[in-house]
Write a protein that holds these residues in place. Structure first.
Motif, mmCIF file in Angstrom:
data_model
loop_
_atom_site.group_PDB
_atom_site.id
_atom_site.type_symbol
_atom_site.label_atom_id
_atom_site.label_comp_id
_atom_site.label_asym_id
_atom_site.label_seq_id
_atom_site.Cartn_x
_atom_site.Cartn_y
_atom_site.Cartn_z
ATOM 1 N N VAL A 126 0.855 -1.180 -0.038
ATOM 2 C CA VAL A 126 -0.072 0.049 -0.067
ATOM 3 C C VAL A 126 1.117 1.260 -0.004
ATOM 4 O O VAL A 126 2.018 1.150 0.713
ATOM 5 C CB VAL A 126 -1.003 -0.010 1.286
ATOM 6 C CG1 VAL A 126 -1.776 1.078 1.235
ATOM 7 C CG2 VAL A 126 -1.540 -1.234 1.370
ATOM 8 N N ASP A 127 0.574 2.173 -0.897
ATOM 9 C CA ASP A 127 1.360 3.637 -0.739
ATOM 10 C C ASP A 127 0.610 4.435 0.060
ATOM 11 O O ASP A 127 -0.065 3.986 1.125
ATOM 12 C CB ASP A 127 1.293 4.149 -2.238
ATOM 13 C CG ASP A 127 -0.170 4.265 -2.826
ATOM 14 O OD1 ASP A 127 -1.119 4.302 -1.939
ATOM 15 O OD2 ASP A 127 -0.188 4.816 -4.122
ATOM 16 N N ASN A 128 1.104 5.629 0.121
ATOM 17 C CA ASN A 128 0.594 6.575 0.911
ATOM 18 C C ASN A 128 -0.863 7.015 1.075
ATOM 19 O O ASN A 128 -1.592 7.415 1.954
ATOM 20 C CB ASN A 128 1.261 8.045 0.849
ATOM 21 C CG ASN A 128 2.737 8.069 1.247
ATOM 22 O OD1 ASN A 128 3.145 7.034 1.981
ATOM 23 N ND2 ASN A 128 3.521 8.845 0.942
ATOM 24 N N GLU A 129 -1.491 6.728 -0.132
ATOM 25 C CA GLU A 129 -3.056 6.991 -0.520
ATOM 26 C C GLU A 129 -3.716 5.894 -0.370
ATOM 27 O O GLU A 129 -5.103 5.829 -0.404
ATOM 28 C CB GLU A 129 -3.166 7.518 -2.036
ATOM 29 C CG GLU A 129 -2.378 8.795 -2.323
ATOM 30 C CD GLU A 129 -2.557 9.289 -3.670
ATOM 31 O OE1 GLU A 129 -3.288 8.646 -4.165
ATOM 32 O OE2 GLU A 129 -1.949 10.514 -4.089
ATOM 33 N N GLY A 130 -3.166 4.754 0.209
ATOM 34 C CA GLY A 130 -3.846 3.627 0.500
ATOM 35 C C GLY A 130 -4.112 2.551 -0.491
ATOM 36 O O GLY A 130 -5.324 1.970 -0.747
ATOM 37 N N LEU A 131 -3.433 2.883 -1.744
ATOM 38 C CA LEU A 131 -3.527 2.047 -2.814
ATOM 39 C C LEU A 131 -2.378 0.826 -3.226
ATOM 40 O O LEU A 131 -1.317 1.214 -2.889
ATOM 41 C CB LEU A 131 -3.702 2.942 -4.102
ATOM 42 C CG LEU A 131 -4.681 4.103 -4.061
ATOM 43 C CD1 LEU A 131 -4.476 5.119 -5.260
ATOM 44 C CD2 LEU A 131 -6.134 3.551 -4.143
ATOM 45 N N THR A 132 -2.813 -0.127 -3.675
ATOM 46 C CA THR A 132 -1.922 -1.069 -4.163
ATOM 47 C C THR A 132 -1.687 -0.800 -5.609
ATOM 48 O O THR A 132 -2.370 0.054 -6.401
ATOM 49 C CB THR A 132 -2.595 -2.472 -3.981
ATOM 50 O OG1 THR A 132 -3.511 -2.775 -4.770
ATOM 51 C CG2 THR A 132 -2.798 -2.713 -2.566
ATOM 52 N N SER A 133 -0.883 -1.624 -6.279
ATOM 53 C CA SER A 133 -0.470 -1.553 -7.541
ATOM 54 C C SER A 133 -1.452 -1.954 -8.631
ATOM 55 O O SER A 133 -1.570 -1.654 -9.771
ATOM 56 C CB SER A 133 0.842 -2.256 -7.966
ATOM 57 O OG SER A 133 0.671 -3.650 -7.815
ATOM 58 N N LEU A 134 -2.687 -2.602 -8.193
ATOM 59 C CA LEU A 134 -3.658 -3.163 -8.718
ATOM 60 C C LEU A 134 -4.482 -2.379 -9.816
ATOM 61 O O LEU A 134 -4.541 -2.463 -11.055
ATOM 62 C CB LEU A 134 -4.630 -4.085 -7.934
ATOM 63 C CG LEU A 134 -5.550 -5.130 -8.838
ATOM 64 C CD1 LEU A 134 -4.429 -6.152 -9.207
ATOM 65 C CD2 LEU A 134 -6.347 -5.954 -7.916
ATOM 66 N N PRO A 135 -4.933 -1.123 -9.406
ATOM 67 C CA PRO A 135 -5.663 -0.255 -10.310
ATOM 68 C C PRO A 135 -4.779 0.326 -11.362
ATOM 69 O O PRO A 135 -4.883 0.558 -12.748
ATOM 70 C CB PRO A 135 -6.241 0.857 -9.405
ATOM 71 C CG PRO A 135 -5.967 0.396 -7.969
ATOM 72 C CD PRO A 135 -5.037 -0.626 -7.969
#
Length: 926
Positions: free
Chosen positions: A611-620
């Motif tokens: 998870v990055d700082n924005e709460g996202l994984t690389s999937l999107p």
């Protein structure tokens, strides 16, 4: 001792000009004392001593040799007088040029024929016979069109050998710009030629006068000698004895000379036969010469000899000539058959085809050899195409190895074949079609159908241009020679070509039809009718070609179409290829989108939960890049070349592409749901990694702890939020950029499906987190047999509420660790659930004591004030209903106590309640 004689002096010569071997009489002084005294005689530098005949000291007779100089002196050399001089000269004339049809007093050797048209000797007979220039003036060809002259003089000709010769046509064609004075000169020349012909036999006698005079002199000398030696004086009467002697002498003479005379007659007959053979040796040797020239391939010589023989002996009545001419016709017929076989033989070059057609035309072959050749080439091309298909199909069924499919290195600049020239645009690396090795270069094997299409199109492009050029030459008549043009054969050919235009159009259409059907059979077998599958299909379709190979095939067919268009083939004949290209483009888009959906389905296996700082994984991001790469690989397919229609012109194609695009979006949504709701045992061991450098982090999950189902739900919710606000909108822009239809519908349906998933996942998370907190309220309130009717004076907030707040804080921390943007949404729902339950519990109490009411108001107000930034209309309403269920505070002492207890609670729980106070304004944004 006698005095030396004077040197010879030539004072006259008769005639003073002539050709080689002309007999001349030389006159002068001191020309020698006798034949033995004459030791030298030159005329124009040529030694004439061998032919010299000394007559007297003032006369010598000789023949002029082949001198190098045109004009020179006559030098006589004698023993007695030495080298002499000359006061006159002799002019050597060039021999008269005798044409092949001109009359002559002497025999002209045909093998040393003199071609007047080229002004040079020629060892072979000419193609056609032409008379000399009759006007004797320079020919000046005009620029009058041949068609106009033919229309002006119908049925006439400007050829001297034609029976329909037109003098006016000849003058217009050859002397249109000649001056009047030159024409007058031409008239004088014509009259001279006419007078020369009218002289008849006298002209031949004049040419041989010297021969006649020599023969006459010889006969006269013999007669005089016989008279001198044969005179006898017979005296008296003839006795019987003398008569008998004379009779026996006569009989003996007859017997002696009979054999001589017989041999003479036989020799004369042989000589006459030899003369005939020599004179007509061209005809007698022609059959053998034809065979020899055919073996050497000198067909031009054979045709020229045949035309000459036909003009000279075609209508002869002499039996021996008829016999030999029949032999010539037999060999010419064999030559026609040989040339026709060579013409129809395949493969052959366009140059050879034109050459054989011209030969057959000059030989007046029956039928239309040019059209026969066109038909043979048409069948040959069709046979080549079907043989190509059969060889590849047979090889495919015989083994799984590829036929003529070299390994293609996409990273190399040099390609072994056009197949290697693949698009360098980014494309999906599908596991089913491509493999990524550990080597530095990607290597692929061309599918057999792709190699077949390459080979088939190359074959057609190598054969069809010559086929088309042959037809064009047939139409404009350039296949035939000048002789054919003058004989009207070219016009007949043009007329035949006009009548056969529809037949040739059908041939081209059949070739195009076979080309398209064979490609469809290899790549689009479902587009063939039932009866066509066996003829054009037969391929084993184990797996469909990828979009990348279909893109390459489309490029190949496009290049073929451009090459055929460059031949100026009408567009209506090539429309079937445009239809094929359109179907291939549509199929390429469908297959690419289908394969994209499969690739996206496998993205779930690549989720690393980082998870990055924005709460996202690389999937999107992977999903968006996968779509973009897929669309970029279709760019050349979607672009319309000249003459091509839009790939989305058909409504069915629009609908199919729209549904596939929606399906791709739905596949990714299902992938998200699968990842977020999968049981723990089905998830690969992965760790949640966060950016520890972020100053906004309240805390983090330990890097060694496994992800819980609640954490996966939060990550999925964060991804859904980003997809809705960014990814789906970006993908919609790319769809519009590439000309996709129905983008609004794709976006709308995808957004609705995404929102439904988001809501389901959110409800699941709230159920996981809010239910335990809500369930702990009622047991906590009544712990220790607490009773609202009988309770002590409140001393502070009870522990159940503190525990509930700690649980709420734990939820806050978990959400904040994943995505701080989700905190307001989650906390608001948790507060709503807690406030709703608290309101229900207060409304269920039948009555409150004074202390009980104060205790309840303290706890309700403490909870409300603590989570104030997460209050919603629903939670405010629940807190209001809970307070309304309590008795109102009547005294100021109670109110003061309530305020003091609230402040005490907030002071004691300050550290724990900090998460409900920081950046409230920013955190309320959703």
């Amino acid at each position: 001792m006698s005095r030396a004689r004077q040197p010879p002096l030539v004072t006259g010569i008769s005639p003073n000009e002539g050709i080689s071997w002309t007999k001349v009489t030389i006159r002068g002084e001191n020309l020698g004392t006798g034949p033995t005294d004459l030791i030298g005689l030159t005329i124009c530098g040529h030694n004439c001593l061998l032919t010299a005949e000394w007559m007297s000291a003032s006369k010598i007779v000789c023949r002029v040799g082949q001198a190098k100089n045109d004009k020179g002196d006559i030098i006589v050399t004698t023993k007695s007088g030495g080298r002499g001089t000359s006061t006159v000269s002799f002019k050597l004339l060039k021999p008269e040029k005798i044409g092949i049809l001109d009359q002559s007093a002497v025999w002209v050797d045909e093998m040393n024929y003199y071609d007047m048209r080229t002004d040079r000797n020629k060892g072979i007979p000419p193609l056609s016979l032409r008379p000399a220039n009759p006007l004797g003036i320079e020919i000046d060809k005009g620029r009058f069109p041949q068609k106009d002259l033919e229309a002006l003089f119908p049925g006439m000709s400007a050829d001297f050998t034609s029976e329909n010769f037109s003098a006016a046509w000849y003058l217009i064609e050859n002397h249109s710009t000649t001056s009047f004075d030159q024409l007058k000169t031409a008239v004088v020349n014509l009259k001279k030629q006419a007078n020369k012909k009218n002289e008849g036999s006298l002209a031949y006698v004049k040419g041989g006068l010297s021969t006649f005079f020599e023969a006459q002199d010889a006969l006269s000398a013999i007669h005089q000698k016989l008279e001198a030696d044969g005179t006898e004086k017979v005296e008296g009467s003839m006795t019987q004895k003398l008569e008998n002697v004379l009779n026996r002498a006569s009989n003996t003479a007859d017997a002696l000379f009979q054999e001589v005379l017989g041999r003479k007659d036989k020799a004369d007959s042989t000589r006459n036969a030899l003369n005939v053979l020599q004179r007509f040796k061209f005809l007698f040797n022609l059959p053998l010469n034809i065979e020899r020239n055919i073996q050497k391939g000198d067909y031009d010589v054979v045709i020229n000899d045949y035309e000459k023989a036909k003009s000279l002996f075609g209508k002869t009545e002499v039996q021996v000539f008829k016999k030999y001419y029949a032999e010539v016709e037999t060999r010419i017929e064999a030559l026609r058959e040989l040339l026709l076989d060579k013409l129809l033989e395949t493969p052959s070059t366009l140059h050879d085809q034109k050459r054989y057609i011209r030969y057959l035309s000059d030989l007046h072959a029956p039928g239309d050899p040019a059209w026969q050749c066109i038909g043979a080439q048409h069948q040959w091309i069709l046979q080549l195409m079907h043989n190509c298909k059969e060889s590849y199909v047979k090889e495919q069924k015989g083994s799984n190895s590829l036929l003529h499919s070299p390994m293609l290195d996409l990273d190399s600049d040099v390609r072994p074949s056009p197949i290697g020239h693949l698009s360098q645009t980014a494309s999906l690396k599908r596991g089913s079609s491509f493999q990524s090795g550990r080597d530095d270069a990607w290597r692929y094997k061309a599918p057999q159908q792709v190699v077949f299409v390459e080979k088939l199109t190359k074959l057609v492009l190598s054969q069809l241009p010559n086929f088309w050029k042959l037809w064009i030459s047939y139409v404009n008549g350039s296949l035939f020679s000048e002789t054919a043009e003058k004989s009207g054969q070219m016009e007949r050919s043009k007329k035949n070509a006009r009548q056969r235009q529809n037949d040739f159009k059908k041939m081209i259409q059949e070739v195009m039809y076979s080309l398209v059907k064979l490609i469809r059979g290899a790549l689009l077998p479902f587009s063939l009718r039932e009866g066509e599958s066996r003829q054009y299909g037969g391929w084993e379709m184990k797996s469909e070609l990828s979009g990348q190979w279909l893109t390459h095939v489309i490029q190949t067919v496009r290049l073929s179409s451009e090459s055929l268009t460059a031949l100026e083939i009408p567009n209506d004949m090539l429309q079937i290829i445009q239809d094929l290209i359109l179907d291939l483009r549509v199929r390429c888009i469908i297959v690419t989108l289908q394969h994209t959906a499969e690739d996206i389905k496998r993205l779930a296996e690549k989720e690393d939960w980082v998870v990055d700082n924005e709460g996202l994984t690389s999937l999107p991001s992977q999903f968006e890049q996968c779509i973009i790469h897929s669309l970029q690989s279709l760019k050349t397919v979607l672009d319309c070349k000249p003459g091509e229609a839009s790939v989305f012109q058909q409504q069915k194609t629009q609908e199919d592409v729209c549904q596939l695009s929606i399906g791709i979006m739905q596949v990714f949504i299902d992938c998200l749901e699968q990842l977020s709701t999968k049981p723990d045992g089905d998830i690969d061991t992965a760790h949640l990694s966060v950016d520890v450098s972020s100053p906004d982090l309240f805390g983090s999950i330990h890097e060694d702890s496994s992800l819980s189902s609640e954490q996966r739900l939060l990550i999925a919710l964060s991804n859904c939020r980003y997809l809705e606000r960014h990814t789906f909108l970006n993908i919609a822009e790319h769809f519009e950029k590439h000309g996709f239809q129905g983008v609004e519908k794709i976006t709308q349906v995808s957004m609705e499906s995404l929102k439904e998933l988001d809501q389901r996942l959110f409800e699941m998370y709230i159920e996981f987190k809010a239910d335990p907190i809500v369930g702990s309220l009622e047991p906590g309130i009544y712990a220790g047999y607490f009773d609202w009717k009988d309770c002590l004076v409140p001393a502070g907030v009870r522990n159940y509420l503190k525990e509930a707040l700690v649980n709420i804080i734990a939820v806050h921390a978990e959400v904040f660790t994943i995505s701080k943007d989700l905190v307001p949404r989650v906390m608001s729902r948790v507060v709503e659930a807690v406030s709703e339950e608290l309101s229900r519990l207060m409304q269920c109490v039948s009555s409150f004591s004074k202390n009980g009411a104060l205790q309840a108001r303290l706890e309700i107000c403490a909870l409300r004030d603590t989570v104030a930034i997460y209050l919603t209309p629903e939670s405010n309403s629940s807190f209001k209903q809970a307070l309304e269920a309590l008795p109102q505070l009547s005294s100021g002492t109670d109110k003061k106590l309530l305020e003091e207890l609230l402040n005490k609670f907030k002071s004691s729980m300050h550290l724990q309640l900090t998460c409900f106070q920081a950046s409230s304004s920013a955190m309320m944004k959703t």
